[in-house]
Write a protein that holds these residues in place. Structure first.
Motif, short mmCIF file in Angstrom:
data_model
loop_
_atom_site.label_atom_id
_atom_site.label_comp_id
_atom_site.label_asym_id
_atom_site.label_seq_id
_atom_site.Cartn_x
_atom_site.Cartn_y
_atom_site.Cartn_z
N VAL A 28 0.83 -1.20 0.00
CA VAL A 28 0.00 0.00 0.00
C VAL A 28 0.87 1.25 0.00
CG1 VAL A 28 -1.60 1.36 1.43
CG2 VAL A 28 -2.01 -1.09 1.06
N GLN A 29 1.84 1.32 0.89
CA GLN A 29 2.68 2.51 1.02
C GLN A 29 3.50 2.76 -0.24
OE1 GLN A 29 4.76 1.29 4.52
NE2 GLN A 29 2.94 1.50 5.80
N GLU A 30 4.10 1.72 -0.79
CA GLU A 30 4.91 1.88 -1.99
C GLU A 30 4.05 2.29 -3.18
OE1 GLU A 30 6.90 -1.88 -2.21
OE2 GLU A 30 8.17 -1.42 -0.49
N GLY A 31 2.88 1.68 -3.30
CA GLY A 31 1.97 2.05 -4.39
C GLY A 31 1.52 3.49 -4.28
N LEU A 32 1.24 3.94 -3.06
CA LEU A 32 0.83 5.33 -2.87
C LEU A 32 1.96 6.29 -3.21
CD1 LEU A 32 -1.31 4.97 0.36
CD2 LEU A 32 -2.13 5.77 -1.87
N ARG A 33 3.19 5.89 -2.92
CA ARG A 33 4.33 6.75 -3.26
C ARG A 33 4.45 6.89 -4.78
NH1 ARG A 33 6.99 11.10 -1.75
NH2 ARG A 33 9.09 11.07 -2.54
N VAL A 34 4.28 5.80 -5.51
CA VAL A 34 4.32 5.86 -6.97
C VAL A 34 3.19 6.75 -7.48
CG1 VAL A 34 4.06 4.52 -9.11
CG2 VAL A 34 5.44 3.61 -7.23
N LEU A 35 2.00 6.57 -6.96
CA LEU A 35 0.86 7.40 -7.38
C LEU A 35 1.13 8.87 -7.11
CD1 LEU A 35 -2.03 5.11 -6.13
CD2 LEU A 35 -1.50 5.66 -8.52
N GLU A 36 1.70 9.17 -5.95
CA GLU A 36 2.02 10.55 -5.60
C GLU A 36 3.00 11.14 -6.61
OE1 GLU A 36 4.37 12.89 -2.03
OE2 GLU A 36 3.58 10.88 -1.62
N GLU A 37 4.06 10.41 -6.91
CA GLU A 37 5.08 10.91 -7.85
C GLU A 37 4.54 11.08 -9.26
OE1 GLU A 37 8.21 12.07 -7.44
OE2 GLU A 37 7.82 11.92 -5.31
N LEU A 38 3.79 10.11 -9.74
CA LEU A 38 3.31 10.16 -11.12
C LEU A 38 2.14 11.12 -11.30
CD1 LEU A 38 3.58 6.42 -12.20
CD2 LEU A 38 5.22 8.29 -12.52
N SER A 39 1.54 11.56 -10.20
CA SER A 39 0.40 12.48 -10.28
C SER A 39 0.83 13.94 -10.22
CB SER A 39 -0.57 12.21 -9.13
OG SER A 39 -1.11 10.93 -9.26
N LYS A 40 2.07 14.19 -9.87
CA LYS A 40 2.53 15.58 -9.75
C LYS A 40 2.48 16.24 -11.11
CE LYS A 40 5.39 14.80 -5.72
NZ LYS A 40 6.73 14.72 -5.18
N PRO A 41 2.06 17.46 -11.24
CA PRO A 41 1.68 18.43 -10.22
C PRO A 41 0.18 18.46 -9.92
CG PRO A 41 1.86 19.56 -12.29
CD PRO A 41 2.16 18.10 -12.56
N ALA A 42 -0.58 17.44 -10.31
CA ALA A 42 -2.03 17.43 -10.08
C ALA A 42 -2.35 17.46 -8.58
CB ALA A 42 -2.65 16.19 -10.72
N ALA A 43 -3.53 17.94 -8.26
CA ALA A 43 -3.97 18.05 -6.87
C ALA A 43 -4.04 16.68 -6.21
CB ALA A 43 -5.33 18.74 -6.81
N SER A 44 -4.26 15.63 -6.97
CA SER A 44 -4.37 14.29 -6.38
C SER A 44 -3.06 13.86 -5.72
CB SER A 44 -4.83 13.28 -7.42
OG SER A 44 -3.94 13.26 -8.51
N ALA A 45 -1.93 14.42 -6.12
CA ALA A 45 -0.65 14.04 -5.52
C ALA A 45 -0.66 14.31 -4.01
CB ALA A 45 0.50 14.79 -6.18
N ALA A 46 -1.22 15.41 -3.60
CA ALA A 46 -1.29 15.74 -2.17
C ALA A 46 -2.19 14.75 -1.43
CB ALA A 46 -1.79 17.17 -1.96
N GLU A 47 -3.26 14.32 -2.06
CA GLU A 47 -4.16 13.34 -1.43
C GLU A 47 -3.46 11.98 -1.31
OE1 GLU A 47 -7.72 11.68 0.26
OE2 GLU A 47 -6.57 13.52 0.36
#
Length: 140
Positions: free
Chosen positions: A94-113
């Protein structure tokens, strides 16, 4: 409809990875621990994930059986000594997947979520693992 990209495939795979990991944690809390609080926290994170990113547009990019990593198997992938080991593995998933999602979503607002969800997952890991390690005392 936009053309599928490698980023779309990675987003789709990691959204699925995180959701599946949270479902395992939810079921451990529900069926192994009978802990309604931990079960609800896992479920809430899973639902928050679904709200953070509309994955419907990513389905066209999915090619699971053609993925070069499909046949890759880690050393301990099919070995889980107990519920704690399963919880640890899925917390990391879960944590690693969320980190990938955060990185690949930048600069979208979803990265902060995704970052918020990742930090909530760290706390869930602590509480779930401590609860799983707590000795079960019988009557008397």
């Amino acid at each position: 409809m936009r053309a599928a990209s490698g980023i779309d495939r990675a987003l789709d795979a990691n959204l699925n990875r995180v959701s599946e990991g949270l479902r395992v944690l939810e079921d451990l809390a529900r069926y192994v621990l009978d802990d309604a609080g931990l079960q609800q926290r896992s479920k809430t994170l899973r639902h928050d994930l679904a709200r953070a990113y509309d994955a419907g547009g990513l389905i066209a990019s999915r090619a699971a059986l053609e993925d070069v990593g499909f046949a890759s198997v880690g050393a301990g992938e099919y070995v889980r000594a107990d519920a704690s080991a399963s919880a640890r593995a899925n917390c990391k998933r879960v944590q690693e997947g969320l980190r990938v999602l955060e990185e690949l979503s930048k600069p979208a607002a979803s990265a902060a979520e995704f970052k918020r969800l990742r930090y909530a997952a760290y706390d869930l890991e602590r509480d779930l693992l401590l609860r799983l390690k707590r000795p079960v005392l019988g009557r008397g």
